[in-house]
Write an enzyme that holds these catalytic residues in place. Structure first.
Site, mmCIF file in Angstrom:
data_model
loop_
_atom_site.group_PDB
_atom_site.id
_atom_site.type_symbol
_atom_site.label_atom_id
_atom_site.label_comp_id
_atom_site.label_asym_id
_atom_site.label_seq_id
_atom_site.Cartn_x
_atom_site.Cartn_y
_atom_site.Cartn_z
ATOM 1 N N GLU A 44 0.831 -1.201 0.000
ATOM 2 C CA GLU A 44 0.000 0.000 0.000
ATOM 3 C C GLU A 44 0.871 1.258 0.000
ATOM 4 O OE1 GLU A 44 -3.832 1.561 2.673
ATOM 5 O OE2 GLU A 44 -2.453 0.055 3.465
ATOM 6 N N LYS A 113 -9.405 3.297 -2.143
ATOM 7 C CA LYS A 113 -9.734 2.546 -0.933
ATOM 8 C C LYS A 113 -11.096 2.991 -0.407
ATOM 9 C CE LYS A 113 -7.310 1.015 3.293
ATOM 10 N NZ LYS A 113 -6.071 1.201 4.076
ATOM 11 N N CYS A 174 -5.899 -3.577 2.120
ATOM 12 C CA CYS A 174 -5.572 -3.614 3.549
ATOM 13 C C CYS A 174 -6.799 -3.705 4.456
ATOM 14 C CB CYS A 174 -4.703 -2.406 3.907
ATOM 15 S SG CYS A 174 -3.834 -2.591 5.492
ATOM 16 N N SER A 356 22.982 -0.739 32.715
ATOM 17 C CA SER A 356 22.992 -0.797 34.178
ATOM 18 C C SER A 356 23.249 -2.188 34.730
ATOM 19 C CB SER A 356 21.651 -0.312 34.710
ATOM 20 O OG SER A 356 20.624 -1.256 34.422
ATOM 21 N N GLY A 357 23.150 -3.210 33.880
ATOM 22 C CA GLY A 357 23.221 -4.573 34.379
ATOM 23 C C GLY A 357 21.873 -5.095 34.807
ATOM 24 N N GLY A 358 20.806 -4.292 34.605
ATOM 25 C CA GLY A 358 19.450 -4.726 34.906
ATOM 26 C C GLY A 358 18.770 -5.316 33.689
ATOM 27 N N ALA A 359 17.545 -5.785 33.878
ATOM 28 C CA ALA A 359 16.838 -6.517 32.823
ATOM 29 C C ALA A 359 16.547 -5.652 31.599
ATOM 30 C CB ALA A 359 15.539 -7.093 33.382
ATOM 31 N N ASP A 360 16.120 -4.404 31.807
ATOM 32 C CA ASP A 360 15.689 -3.581 30.679
ATOM 33 C C ASP A 360 16.843 -3.189 29.772
ATOM 34 O OD1 ASP A 360 13.099 -3.723 31.602
ATOM 35 O OD2 ASP A 360 13.195 -1.839 32.698
#
Length: 730
Positions: A44, A113, A174, A356-360
């Protein structure tokens, strides 16, 4: 047998880059013709790019699209092949989103469309109008320069189909597929056997199955060949269009393109037998009856055969197993491809991530690492465009190019651990180990001196020096001290991103990556203008729960084994002093768990619940373990902090869109940012309901994959001021 070879494609278009887009369109047509396809379908609005937004309101955009189409039609691109090409068109005073159907250097028909996408991330009604004259095709006068070049003055315009000598072909654009009464229903009854769906559909976790089921359902009971084309790539904004162009015959997928890829052009080809469509339709009595009393749809006759006769050498495309990625793979590959597009198109030389060594932040690092692996893999597979981009970005010379993802990461990826007196050795070590596994250029920076200087300045100005809560300070002092650290990290990150390339004699600049997740944004658990304020954020619309499962997957499948230890560690901001009897934890600070936040987010956005409706739903979901009064307290607490911190959504870093309950303020979640955070009317109604229930526990609860009972109440955490709660991690 009526054999038909068709081609559809994934195109990585870039909004407003007409040279790039035209090159990809021509390339896809060339590839389709080389394999003998007689129909080529593109996505599209492929000439302009789907994401032009208010540029669609500019006459230049429409004029440039016509100029590009003219270039295609003046060449031999459409000789012997029906090409469906997407572009905006102005008819009179109305602007339409159209598919232009071209054949043998002529425009056969323009299909505007009829039903526009106008919710969630889409605002097509802002730029286009719907075609409402379903009962006829009208004559459209071509622009003078196009008319003169093509020796064609007008073309049929509207809702209809193309009738070849041996089959009928129609477009369904679409959103029209997903309407309650889609066009393909009556088109099939009018004898249309081939449907062309040009789309601009973005990636969202766990969404692909819904799309494919729609294609399968469109032809399962009606018969037909359904051809789908989609964009693939970032197109210049927050969305990643995830390809998966495919061909479906009589409810079975016979060809499927990739969902995540670094390729600019991917052509998907299938050879089908249209007699199989006629046979299925002829065997269904209800189809025969309804076709006999159908509403007639207009058509355009093209006196040409596009099918090939029976030939033993021409193999039919067989049904195949649909390729689905797991959510963990989607998190790795979707944002990874999105980051590559931003890197190669922005002029940047790499990324810088506060790690930071953190999860995120570790999830973001792993996604960048995955991107580097994808680049090396595509180069090994012979992709010359990826190779050229990687050589330029990585500053390779003397014919060298990336062959090792860690070596490539060292050239284009900085990670920085910005520790303070409140940081632990554990997070510092985890950040360093992960950086080594990925291959990034890693720095360890202590920010205590900068923090101390600011506090001394504050003390000189005011005569007071704030203290942490654990040292006897107030909540206001405690919050202020945490926010100072968070904002210093933002300033330092941007300084390093702009100057480190100069230090290392590299060209250009680095993009700063953010690492706040969707749950923390929803709760407002971040400091305004801290390290959540970056250039782009690949995980800003991904939940904490999904990120944790991704970390486990990445530890095993990307080769970053330290991610398993990072996932197991309790999330902590490390913005307050560590004591033997006190350790700062995110869920305690927030006063709710990440699991609860995910539930609140889905009820608020997806199920459109206000406070009272959310309370009623959660009484069922959590009623086995919580009284109505306890449920009400949780709902009040969430809405209080959601509304207090809503203003932060106005300055969120542009994030990869992946989750349907994202609170992103740009266009996906359009709500005010100044609330009466006391919600007096709504909370009073909840109190009345609690009194009616008389405090009794609900005897049953709803179960489901996102259900379960609520976790314990947790501490109330820090009360958010205008500047808000600190962000977990950097």
């Amino acid at each position: 047998m009526r054999l038909l070879k068709v081609a559809t494609c994934n195109l990585n278009q870039w909004a407003m880059d007409f040279d790039c887009n035209l090159k990809h369109i021509k390339d896809s047509i060339t590839r389709a013709k080389e394999v003998g396809a007689v129909i080529r379908l593109g996505p599209e609005l492929e000439i302009t790019g789907y994401g032009c937004e208010d540029h669609f309101l500019e006459l230049d955009t429409v004029n440039h699209a016509w100029e590009c189409l003219k270039e295609i039609l003046l060449g031999d691109w459409t000789d012997g092949i029906l090409c469906s090409i997407g572009m905006p068109i102005i008819r009179g005073s109305e602007r339409y989103n159209c598919q232009v159907l071209c054949f043998n250097r002529k425009i056969v028909m323009i299909r505007p469309k009829m039903w526009l996408a106008n919710d969630g991330n889409y605002r097509e009604l802002r730029w286009f109008t719907t075609w409402k004259q379903k009962d006829q095709l009208v004559e459209f006068q071509l622009p003078p320069e196009i008319s003169e070049a093509l020796s064609q003055t007008s073309v049929p315009f509207g809702y209809g189909y193309i009738q070849f000598l041996d089959t009928a072909v129609a477009a369904e654009i679409c959103e029209e597929l997903f309407t309650p009464n889609p066009p393909h229903t009556e088109l099939a009854l009018n004898g249309v056997e081939v449907f062309l769906n040009a789309s601009g559909s973005h990636h969202q976790l766990r969404k692909l199955d819904l799309r494919l089921r729609a294609f399968i359902g469109a032809t399962h009971t009606r018969g037909g060949v359904y051809i789908y084309s989609n964009h693939q790539g970032c197109d210049g904004a927050r969305l990643y269009y995830d390809g998966c162009s495919c061909v479906v015959v009589n409810g079975e997928v016979v060809a499927q393109g990739s969902q995540f890829s670094l390729k600019d052009v991917e052509v998907v080809v299938a050879q089908v037998d249209l007699d199989a469509v006629a046979s299925l339709r002829g065997s269904i009595s209800s189809f025969q009856e309804q076709a006999s009393c159908k509403t007639k749809v207009s058509s355009v006759a093209v006196p040409y055969n596009i099918c090939k006769p029976f030939n033993l050498k021409m193999l039919l495309s067989s049904p195949q197993k649909i390729m689905y990625h797991s959510p963990e793979e989607e998190i790795a590959f979707g944002p990874g491809c999105w980051l590559w597009d931003y890197l190669r198109r922005s002029g940047a030389s790499g990324f810088l991530l506060p790690l930071s060594g953190g999860a995120d932040s570790s999830s973001v690092a792993a996604i960048v690492g995955c991107m580097c692996q994808l680049v090396v893999k595509e180069i090994a597979n012979g992709d010359e465009q990826v190779k050229a981009d990687a050589i330029r970005i990585g500053n390779y010379a003397d014919g060298k190019f990336p062959t090792d993802s860690k070596e490539f990461a060292k050239r284009i990826f900085y990670t920085v651990y910005m520790g303070s007196e409140n940081s632990s050795e554990a997070t510092k070590t985890r950040a360093k180990v992960l950086a080594d596994e990925i291959g990034s250029w890693h720095l360890d920076v202590c920010i205590d001196g900068v923090v101390s200087s600011l506090l001394s300045l504050f003390q000189t100005v005011t005569g007071k020096r704030p203290r942490y809560k654990v040292d006897g300070g107030s909540n206001v002092e405690n919050l202020g001290l945490q926010n100072i650290q968070a904002r210093i990290r933002m300033v330092l990150a941007f300084m390093l991103a702009s100057l480190l390339p100069w230090v290392h004699n590299k060209k250009g600049f680095y993009l700063v990556l953010g690492s706040s997740n969707v749950d923390e944004a929803l709760r407002g658990y971040l400091t305004k203008y801290d390290c959540s304020a970056a250039d782009i954020n690949p995980i800003g619309s991904i939940s904490k729960q999904d990120l944790r499962t991704f970390l486990w997957w990445a530890a095993n499948h990307l080769g970053y084994s330290s991610l398993a230890e990072i996932e197991a560690a309790p999330p902590t901001a490390e913005l307050e002093p560590i004591r033997s009897n006190y350790s700062q934890l995110d869920e305690v600070d927030m006063g709710m768990t990440y699991e609860e936040l995910s539930v609140y987010g889905r009820l608020r956005k997806i199920f459109r619940c206000g406070p009272v409706s959310m309370f009623k739903n959660l009484c069922y979901k959590w009623g086995a373990t919580l009284t109505p009064s306890e449920v009400a307290d949780k709902v009040k607490y969430f809405f209080k902090y959601y509304s207090i911190n809503r203003h932060k959504m106005t300055v969120l870093t542009p994030s990869y869109h992946a989750e349907s309950y994202s609170p992103e303020d740009n266009r996906f979640d359009l709500r005010q940012f100044l609330y009466n955070a006391r919600w007096p009317y709504q909370f009073r109604k909840m109190d009345e309901l609690v009194q009616e229930m008389n405090g009794d526990r609900v005897a049953f609860k709803e179960t489901g994959e996102d259900g379960g009972t609520a976790a314990g109440g947790g501490g109330m955490g820090v009360v958010a001021a205008a500047s808000g709660n600190p962000k977990a991690g950097f």
